[in-house]
Scaffold this motif. Sequence first.
Motif, PDB file in Angstrom:
ATOM      1  N   ALA A   1     119.984  10.573  55.551  1.00 54.06           N
ATOM      2  CA  ALA A   1     119.541   9.981  54.291  1.00 54.06           C
ATOM      3  C   ALA A   1     118.473  10.827  53.427  1.00 54.06           C
ATOM      4  O   ALA A   1     118.385  10.866  52.387  1.00 54.06           O
ATOM      5  CB  ALA A   1     118.857   8.408  54.636  1.00 54.06           C
ATOM      6  N   ASP A   2     117.815  11.629  54.226  1.00 54.41           N
ATOM      7  CA  ASP A   2     116.979  12.605  53.457  1.00 54.41           C
ATOM      8  C   ASP A   2     117.895  13.615  52.647  1.00 54.41           C
ATOM      9  O   ASP A   2     117.469  14.090  51.667  1.00 54.41           O
ATOM     10  CB  ASP A   2     116.151  13.417  54.600  1.00 54.41           C
ATOM     11  CG  ASP A   2     115.125  12.750  55.115  1.00 54.41           C
ATOM     12  OD1 ASP A   2     114.681  11.516  54.700  1.00 54.41           O
ATOM     13  OD2 ASP A   2     114.346  12.767  56.320  1.00 54.41           O
TER      14      ASP A   2
ATOM     15  N   GLY B   1     115.259  16.305  45.100  1.00 51.70           N
ATOM     16  CA  GLY B   1     114.701  17.611  45.371  1.00 51.70           C
ATOM     17  C   GLY B   1     113.965  17.388  46.621  1.00 51.70           C
ATOM     18  O   GLY B   1     113.189  16.344  47.029  1.00 51.70           O
ATOM     19  N   PRO B   2     113.538  18.419  47.417  1.00 57.49           N
ATOM     20  CA  PRO B   2     112.825  18.292  48.790  1.00 57.49           C
ATOM     21  C   PRO B   2     111.373  18.081  48.512  1.00 57.49           C
ATOM     22  O   PRO B   2     110.945  17.425  49.209  1.00 57.49           O
ATOM     23  CB  PRO B   2     112.993  19.620  49.230  1.00 57.49           C
ATOM     24  CG  PRO B   2     113.314  20.756  48.128  1.00 57.49           C
ATOM     25  CD  PRO B   2     114.091  19.779  47.069  1.00 57.49           C
ATOM     26  N   GLY B   3     110.681  18.535  47.445  1.00 60.63           N
ATOM     27  CA  GLY B   3     109.312  18.290  47.022  1.00 60.63           C
ATOM     28  C   GLY B   3     108.884  16.903  46.941  1.00 60.63           C
ATOM     29  O   GLY B   3     108.336  16.247  47.801  1.00 60.63           O
TER      30      GLY B   3
ATOM     31  N   LEU C   1     107.667  10.857  52.018  1.00 58.21           N
ATOM     32  CA  LEU C   1     107.821  10.554  53.346  1.00 58.21           C
ATOM     33  C   LEU C   1     106.345  10.308  54.070  1.00 58.21           C
ATOM     34  O   LEU C   1     106.131   9.651  54.622  1.00 58.21           O
ATOM     35  CB  LEU C   1     108.641  11.724  53.951  1.00 58.21           C
ATOM     36  CG  LEU C   1     110.165  11.559  53.645  1.00 58.21           C
ATOM     37  CD1 LEU C   1     110.669  12.657  54.291  1.00 58.21           C
ATOM     38  CD2 LEU C   1     110.723  10.204  54.315  1.00 58.21           C
ATOM     39  N   VAL C   2     105.585  11.675  53.485  1.00 51.98           N
ATOM     40  CA  VAL C   2     104.065  11.797  54.013  1.00 51.98           C
ATOM     41  C   VAL C   2     103.527  10.358  53.351  1.00 51.98           C
ATOM     42  O   VAL C   2     102.583   9.828  54.352  1.00 51.98           O
ATOM     43  CB  VAL C   2     103.590  12.944  53.448  1.00 51.98           C
ATOM     44  CG1 VAL C   2     101.848  12.881  53.828  1.00 51.98           C
ATOM     45  CG2 VAL C   2     104.088  14.135  53.994  1.00 51.98           C
ATOM     46  N   ALA C   3     103.524   9.977  52.259  1.00 48.16           N
ATOM     47  CA  ALA C   3     102.844   8.615  51.906  1.00 48.16           C
ATOM     48  C   ALA C   3     103.191   7.632  52.748  1.00 48.16           C
ATOM     49  O   ALA C   3     102.399   6.561  52.910  1.00 48.16           O
ATOM     50  CB  ALA C   3     103.080   8.504  50.337  1.00 48.16           C
ATOM     51  N   CYS C   4     104.301   7.366  53.234  1.00 46.78           N
ATOM     52  CA  CYS C   4     104.907   6.216  53.633  1.00 46.78           C
ATOM     53  C   CYS C   4     105.129   6.556  55.189  1.00 46.78           C
ATOM     54  O   CYS C   4     105.733   5.498  55.962  1.00 46.78           O
ATOM     55  CB  CYS C   4     106.489   5.540  53.216  1.00 46.78           C
ATOM     56  SG  CYS C   4     106.464   5.565  51.586  1.00 46.78           S
TER      57      CYS C   4
ATOM     58  N   ARG D   1     110.808  15.704  59.906  1.00 47.05           N
ATOM     59  CA  ARG D   1     111.616  15.743  58.751  1.00 47.05           C
ATOM     60  C   ARG D   1     110.955  16.398  57.563  1.00 47.05           C
ATOM     61  O   ARG D   1     111.867  17.224  56.946  1.00 47.05           O
ATOM     62  CB  ARG D   1     111.861  14.236  58.485  1.00 47.05           C
ATOM     63  CG  ARG D   1     112.621  13.212  59.489  1.00 47.05           C
ATOM     64  CD  ARG D   1     112.424  11.890  59.259  1.00 47.05           C
ATOM     65  NE  ARG D   1     112.910  11.397  57.902  1.00 47.05           N
ATOM     66  CZ  ARG D   1     112.520  10.156  57.410  1.00 47.05           C
ATOM     67  NH1 ARG D   1     111.754   9.143  58.223  1.00 47.05           N
ATOM     68  NH2 ARG D   1     112.965   9.900  56.207  1.00 47.05           N
ATOM     69  N   VAL D   2     109.734  16.345  57.397  1.00 46.97           N
ATOM     70  CA  VAL D   2     109.001  17.296  56.403  1.00 46.97           C
ATOM     71  C   VAL D   2     109.384  18.636  56.784  1.00 46.97           C
ATOM     72  O   VAL D   2     109.481  19.358  55.600  1.00 46.97           O
ATOM     73  CB  VAL D   2     107.469  16.625  56.298  1.00 46.97           C
ATOM     74  CG1 VAL D   2     107.043  17.628  55.431  1.00 46.97           C
ATOM     75  CG2 VAL D   2     107.598  15.274  55.762  1.00 46.97           C
ATOM     76  N   GLN D   3     109.052  19.055  58.036  1.00 44.68           N
ATOM     77  CA  GLN D   3     109.108  20.475  58.262  1.00 44.68           C
ATOM     78  C   GLN D   3     110.682  20.864  57.976  1.00 44.68           C
ATOM     79  O   GLN D   3     110.737  22.093  57.595  1.00 44.68           O
ATOM     80  CB  GLN D   3     108.885  20.545  59.709  1.00 44.68           C
ATOM     81  CG  GLN D   3     107.274  20.525  60.040  1.00 44.68           C
ATOM     82  CD  GLN D   3     106.803  20.583  61.533  1.00 44.68           C
ATOM     83  OE1 GLN D   3     107.823  20.310  62.310  1.00 44.68           O
ATOM     84  NE2 GLN D   3     105.718  20.741  61.593  1.00 44.68           N
TER      85      GLN D   3
END
Length: 315
Positions: A229-230, A238-240, A246-249, A269-271
């Motif tokens: 899904a990412d 876009g990735p940014g 993702l960080v906010a949630c 997932r962010v990394q």
Amino acid sequence: MNATALVFAVLALLLAGPVPALLSRATWTYRSPRAGLVLWQAIALAAVLSAFGSGLAIASQLLVPGPDGRPTTAPTKEIDALGLPLWSLYVLVFLLTLLVGARLIYSVLRVAVRTRRRRARHRMLVDLLDRSTTRPLAMRASNIRVLEAAEPIAYCLPGIRQRVVVSEGTLSTLGEPEIAAILSHERCHLRARHDLVLEAFTAVHDAFPRVVRSASALDAVQLLIELLADDSAVKAAGPGPLARALVACSSSSAPQGALSAGGPTTLIRVQRLAGRRGDVRIATAAYVAAAAILVVPTIAVAVPWLVELSRLINA
């Protein structure tokens, strides 16, 4: 036939425990989540088929040839040919195989019914609490629901009546690119029906005895589904923006049966978004391995067994 049963039994034990435990520690699946998910599905299916194959191979020993070369059908004749202890063992294995099959069917039905009931109740709740009519026109899509909550929340409810649920906190905290990324993420879950994959793995996980099943398999599959899904969200926004969303949630929670954008795997997932390129060779090897796990045991073990069984029946 006994060799066939032994091979199937060993395969079932390996594919239900050690192999999933080993694969769950692999990191290449982060770069090629689709190939990793296909391999996981092949392992789960092969484990189930091997378990049934072992039991049926042993139970087929009851089809002993009589004086005319045809398999005996009377229990008394089978007892005379095999001896009571061995006959009893084969009957017990056959009954256990039927029990495993019944347990798997029950697990599939129980997970499906329970999950859909929970989703239906929660869907009714979010429909009642929806505040999307107070938001801009873009948030008034037929399947989007907005909840009055300060915490950033984003998840989806799969099924025939699909819902994408976000909170007021999500909309006030994130900008338009981040909102687009998070909505794309959840819509990918709905479009690809990732919930059905999770249901199947949950049912198999519940059906296998605790002493042989791998506790890490379900967690690994859940992570791969989120990575897929990412990838869809990255193509859309876009990735940014996705990383920020993702960080906010990350600390948000979702009801059981829903697929949430946040959760404990957010850091991984962010990394991954910084260097998520997959290796075509590794992905190809995973697809080949998945095919081999299903095809090779069938050709090497099941076919000779079926040939022998056919010979007995047609004798």
